[in-house]
Every structure is written in C-alpha cells, then in structure tokens.
Design a protein around this motif. Sequence first.
Motif, PDB file in Angstrom:
ATOM      1  N   ARG A  95      -1.660  -1.420   3.213  1.00 51.63           N
ATOM      2  CA  ARG A  95      -1.352  -1.937   2.188  1.00 51.63           C
ATOM      3  C   ARG A  95      -2.229  -3.282   1.720  1.00 51.63           C
ATOM      4  NH1 ARG A  95       3.469  -0.462  -0.457  1.00 51.63           N
ATOM      5  NH2 ARG A  95       4.278   1.520   0.381  1.00 51.63           N
ATOM      6  N   SER A 128      -6.117  -1.370  -2.815  1.00 49.90           N
ATOM      7  CA  SER A 128      -5.596  -0.008  -2.765  1.00 49.90           C
ATOM      8  C   SER A 128      -5.181   0.634  -1.531  1.00 49.90           C
ATOM      9  CB  SER A 128      -6.665   0.865  -3.899  1.00 49.90           C
ATOM     10  OG  SER A 128      -7.754   1.060  -3.032  1.00 49.90           O
ATOM     11  N   PRO A 129      -4.571   1.677  -1.353  1.00 50.37           N
ATOM     12  CA  PRO A 129      -4.086   2.145  -0.264  1.00 50.37           C
ATOM     13  C   PRO A 129      -5.387   2.412   1.011  1.00 50.37           C
ATOM     14  CG  PRO A 129      -2.965   3.190  -1.652  1.00 50.37           C
ATOM     15  CD  PRO A 129      -4.022   2.499  -2.567  1.00 50.37           C
ATOM     16  N   ALA A 158      -0.040   4.191   5.019  1.00 52.82           N
ATOM     17  CA  ALA A 158      -1.099   3.713   4.493  1.00 52.82           C
ATOM     18  C   ALA A 158      -1.004   2.341   4.678  1.00 52.82           C
ATOM     19  CB  ALA A 158      -1.522   3.924   3.117  1.00 52.82           C
ATOM     20  N   LEU A 186      -1.137  -0.445  -5.802  1.00 48.62           N
ATOM     21  CA  LEU A 186      -0.201   0.201  -4.869  1.00 48.62           C
ATOM     22  C   LEU A 186       1.224   0.955  -5.614  1.00 48.62           C
ATOM     23  CD1 LEU A 186       0.241  -2.479  -2.005  1.00 48.62           C
ATOM     24  CD2 LEU A 186      -1.266  -0.350  -2.218  1.00 48.62           C
ATOM     25  N   ALA A 244       1.625  12.844   0.708  1.00 51.71           N
ATOM     26  CA  ALA A 244       1.721  11.458   1.029  1.00 51.71           C
ATOM     27  C   ALA A 244       1.918  11.009   2.526  1.00 51.71           C
ATOM     28  CB  ALA A 244       2.777  10.710   0.142  1.00 51.71           C
ATOM     29  N   CYS A 266       2.019   4.491  -4.322  1.00 51.34           N
ATOM     30  CA  CYS A 266       3.007   4.563  -2.952  1.00 51.34           C
ATOM     31  C   CYS A 266       4.317   4.461  -3.550  1.00 51.34           C
ATOM     32  CB  CYS A 266       2.569   3.273  -2.176  1.00 51.34           C
ATOM     33  SG  CYS A 266       0.918   3.106  -1.627  1.00 51.34           S
ATOM     34  N   ASP A 267       5.222   5.075  -2.817  1.00 51.39           N
ATOM     35  CA  ASP A 267       6.740   4.957  -2.835  1.00 51.39           C
ATOM     36  C   ASP A 267       7.107   4.638  -1.177  1.00 51.39           C
ATOM     37  OD1 ASP A 267       6.992   5.725  -5.449  1.00 51.39           O
ATOM     38  OD2 ASP A 267       6.377   7.844  -4.764  1.00 51.39           O
ATOM     39  N   LEU A 288       5.149   5.395   2.117  1.00 46.92           N
ATOM     40  CA  LEU A 288       4.000   6.461   2.005  1.00 46.92           C
ATOM     41  C   LEU A 288       3.125   6.028   0.978  1.00 46.92           C
ATOM     42  CD1 LEU A 288       6.322   9.510   3.147  1.00 46.92           C
ATOM     43  CD2 LEU A 288       4.892   8.202   4.556  1.00 46.92           C
ATOM     44  N   CYS A 289       2.153   6.670   1.024  1.00 48.59           N
ATOM     45  CA  CYS A 289       1.236   6.585  -0.264  1.00 48.59           C
ATOM     46  C   CYS A 289       0.568   7.932  -0.358  1.00 48.59           C
ATOM     47  CB  CYS A 289      -0.041   5.572  -0.003  1.00 48.59           C
ATOM     48  SG  CYS A 289       0.664   3.882   0.018  1.00 48.59           S
ATOM     49  N   ARG A 290       0.548   8.388  -1.847  1.00 51.39           N
ATOM     50  CA  ARG A 290       0.000   9.696  -1.978  1.00 51.39           C
ATOM     51  C   ARG A 290      -1.609   9.766  -1.965  1.00 51.39           C
ATOM     52  NH1 ARG A 290       3.968   8.880  -5.357  1.00 51.39           N
ATOM     53  NH2 ARG A 290       2.807   7.555  -6.529  1.00 51.39           N
ATOM     54  N   TYR A 291      -1.934  10.520  -1.223  1.00 51.71           N
ATOM     55  CA  TYR A 291      -3.261  10.859  -1.038  1.00 51.71           C
ATOM     56  C   TYR A 291      -3.906  12.194  -1.660  1.00 51.71           C
ATOM     57  CZ  TYR A 291      -2.537  14.040   2.933  1.00 51.71           C
ATOM     58  OH  TYR A 291      -2.127  15.167   3.737  1.00 51.71           O
TER      59      TYR A 291
END
Length: 624
Positions: free
Chosen positions: A564, A535-536, A562, A582, A559, A586-587, A590-593
């Motif tokens: 990967r 995961s991120p 991160a 992922l 986001a 993630c898009d 960038l990954c949502r936190y």
Amino acid sequence: MSQPRRPAPHLAYRPDVDGLRALAVLAVLFFHAGVPGPSGGFVGVDVFFVISGYVITRGILADVAAGRFSLARFYERRIRRILPMLVATILATYALALAFLPPGALDDYARSVVAASAFAANVFFWKTTGYFDLEAQTRPLLHTWSLSVEEQFYLVVPLILPLLLARSRRAAAAGLLAALLASLALSVALTDGAPGANFYLLPTRAWELLVGALLAFPAGWVAPRALREAMAAAGFGLIATAILAYDEATPFPGLAALAPCLGAGLLIAAGTGPTLIGRLLSAPPCAGIGRMSYALYMVHWPVVVFTRYALLREPAGWEVFGVVAACLGLAYGAWRWIETPFRYPRPTGGTLGPRPLFAATAVLLTALGALGLAGTLADGFPARYPDTRPGALAALEREGWKGGRCFLENQRAADWAGAECLLARGAPATALLWGDSYAAHYVPGLVRNASALSHSILQYTFAGCPPLLAYASRAKPGCRDFNAHAFEIIRTYGVDSVVLAARWDLLPARTLAGLPDTIARLAAMGVAVSVIGPSPLFAFDVAVLGARGAGTHPDGSAAWFAHRGDPAIRRLSAGARFADPLPAFCDGPLCRYRADGTDLFLDTGHLSRAGSERAVRAYFPLLR
C-alpha cells in the motif's frame, strides 16, 4: 556436523572468522525471510566482502612470501570454491522457474542466468532493478550480484598485488590503501546521485573488500588483551547496530557501510588473540554455520523467492520460520554433498589438473549461458501459460499514454510534444498532469471521462521521473531538465492546477522529503496543487494472480494482498489536496485486481484501461 579438510597448512585456521561468516549469513537470511527485527540484515553482505578480502589476500601474501604463488593455482581454488554451488543453484532455480514463473518473468530470469554465468549479474541487476524494489523480491538470482562483484575483484587483485609485493609489502599496502580511499570517495559521491550503480558495481564496493585485504598485512601482530577485548566489543557493536538500526530507506552503501565494514575489520583484527566475543564466534554451532555460509547464501534467496511464488504473498507467522529451517537444511545438504567434495577432492579420486579444470569450467559456463539464452529466445516459453495476456497486448494498452510524445522514455525534455498532449479539450481551465508512468496510466481514464472533468488536462509525463524538482538520476539523465521545464509549461499554457502522481515507494526518504518544496514552489506561482497517493502494488503480475486463481470470486472479481505504499506521502503532501487511491481498490488487506472479469492492472501496479477509467471516476482530483 562433519568438517571439510582444513585450508593449506601455511594458513592457520581461524574459527572466529567462520563465526563471523555465520553472523553475516544469518543476518542476510533473517532479513530476506522476513524475521522481525534485523531490518538492516542486508549489511551481512558487506561483512562478507571484508572477510573475503581478508582471506584471499592472506593467501596471496603467504604464497608470494613462500615463492609458490601461481595464478593458475589461485583460479583453480576459486573455481573449486565458487563454481559447484553456482551451477547447482542455476540448475535448480531453472527447473523451479519453468514450474512457477510466467513468460515475462522467465524471460527476465533467463537473462539473469546469462549474466550470472558471465559473472556480470551485478551489472544486469543494476540496469534492470533496484535491490529493494518490490519487483526485485521475485527474481531468483538477484543474490548473485555480490558473487559477481567478488569475482570481478579477483580478476584484478591477483594480477596487481604480486607486482606491488615485488617492490615491497609497504608499497603494496600503500597501493591498496589508495585504491580503498578512491573507491570509498566514489561511493560517498554517488550515494544520492546514482544509488543503483553505487549499490551494485565494483568501483563503489571495492573498498569493502580492500578493508579486509589490508588487514592481512600486519602478519604476526597481536594487540594487548585489553585492547583486543575493546576492539572486539566495538566491532560487534557496530555490526549489530547496523543490522538492527538500518533499513531499506538508509542511503547505502556510502558512509553508512562504514559501520558493518569497520565492525568486521575490528573483529578480524582482534581475533589474532583470544577474546570473549572471539570465543563465542568460535563455538562449534557458529563455526559450523560459518563453514557452510556460502551454501546457505546461495540457497536462501531461491527458497525465499519460490516460497513467495507458491504462496503468492509474503510468508507470515510460522511460515517465516519454516523458510529459515528449510534454508538451513538445504544448505547443510548442499555444503556436505556438493560444495565440500569439489572444493576438497580426495587425492585418490582422479582429480582434474588445472588445464582440464579450466577447460571444463569454460564449457560449463558456456552451457549455462546457452541455457539462459534459450529461455530468452523462446520469450519465456509462453505455451506454459496459454491463458495469460501476452506482453505485446500490455504494450498496446500503453499506446493510450502517448508514448514518445507525451510520455517520454529517456528522451530530452525538448521531445515533449506540447499542444498534442492536451487531453479533454474544451474546458475553461487547464491543468497539468505531471509525473512518471504512474501518472501516465491515468490518461486513458481521463480521455474516457473528459466530460466529467473541470479542466482540460495537459499530459506531462516521463518514465521513471517523479515530479520532484530536487530529483536527479544518472539512469534518467533527461529527468532533471524535464522537471525544471514544468514551470515554463505552466506559464506558457496558463495552467492553474497541477496534479502530481508517481511511484512514490521507489524514492528514498531523503528524496521524497523534497515533495513539500516542489508543492511550495508551485503554490508560489498561484497554482492549485493535488497529489495522488500510491495505488496498490501486487507482488506478482496480475496475469500470474489470475492464472493461479488468487482471490477469485464467482462474480468475475478477484482481490489479493497488495503493498500500500508509504503513508508518509500524505503527511508530505500538506499544503496540497491529497487523493488516496486505496479506498477505490482495497477492502482490508485485499485489493481488487479484477472486476467483472476484466483486469484492472496491466502488470504489478500500472492501471489497465478499465482500471484507469475506474480510478478517474473514483478519486481523480479534477472531477466536477
């Protein structure tokens, strides 16, 4: 660039050794700054160890031969060489830490100040982080581990070497050679079983300094010109190969450290007479950087770390070269105005004698230790970040992992609580969730989504213990038995499906290569196997990202960049069902936190309750 006064006249100055220092420190700088190419630049530290062993032993031999060796004078020189830059580095990083580091990171930094002040930083970092771990890249004093190794070495050698020399130079060389071989053998033996101890601790690093120490013995010997040229070319080739071919997956030090260490040894030995490579290393730009190599080493890592804190990501593009330029500029200033005046004080400047110098050193190191202790007693001064979640709250969230019962932490396998670890009861079949904390962080989501699962879930998790049968760690002595016991658990509870999850990126490639065998052993029992990929992983705690507003949006989401993980994990999972986390977070890069104003992570990578629920619904293998 102006030069400090030369060493004592009984030791001829060798500009080629300073040039070798330049090669070592630039390799380290480029590696840490992210310059493309030198993936093994960390071996520059090993070259430094060889040089240090050579220079210090050469001085001791000369002083003993002249009848002027003195422990007091030896340690006076070490203090003048080491202490000014160490003090300046700690004070500067402390100020920056107060400005940039969140409470948890500042508490950790303050503990490292205490360790560095006691020249025990290598022991501290061995206990708390791997050198190549993602989290290690944001610890401002990480680089002081090598300084501690050297100073520990020099608590022993000046005491023992004169005693051996009192018998004969041959006896002294034989004693050092025996110690070298013992240290090297220990390093090779611990390469796989205890990589952290192998990397950080003196017993497995001493041989590198001893390579240099032994080079100081054949004084006056000069090889024929052709042999010197061949030695220099081979030595440079060995170092260059290590710098360009090694990477973070290389088992190190162990046998792999022989290349840079022997390379440095060959260059030092060849430099007793002129060679082509020796002339290149002796050129003014190389020798000049070599003279300020200690200052450059001490400033470079804090610059890299606090650049990351300023950007909240890795430097990229021209930023990398800006970091390199800033390190070189700061290093020159530190060398010119901090290191040199203290190392070579003017006779008319009221120089402290040995006793006042030792007393001042003790007071200064004690004060630095007290400064570090103040930071950790204050819990990292949390008032600086009033809106961040305190660490205790994250610990409470982890209570959902059934800590101490179903999520073990350095306990015995027998401490696992059995049926108490059965989640989502009532389904017709049972599955085993097996792994480390990156498996345990799915537990809150599994409990919340029990009705959507095809199986009851049996939680079988152990901190820092990946679900690999071949994995062994001296830091986690219960891990191997815990993993071996999994097969008995499967039989006892009638498990027909196993889900493997872990922090895969922490594992060396040779260890991770054992995953297919674990999958095959499970499949041979008639068990269906699933592997959850990485995961991120963020470079900074999400509390830091949130406090700095990194990647925030008006809708309450955020986001950021991160890590990967290694894509090889998918290939190694052949024969098992693979779940990729992922896409759920993630898009692009960038990954949502954060989503809907709620953090999806507890720290840099562990899922919060909200993140766990989101993850289970999105990709957990046993959803109906």
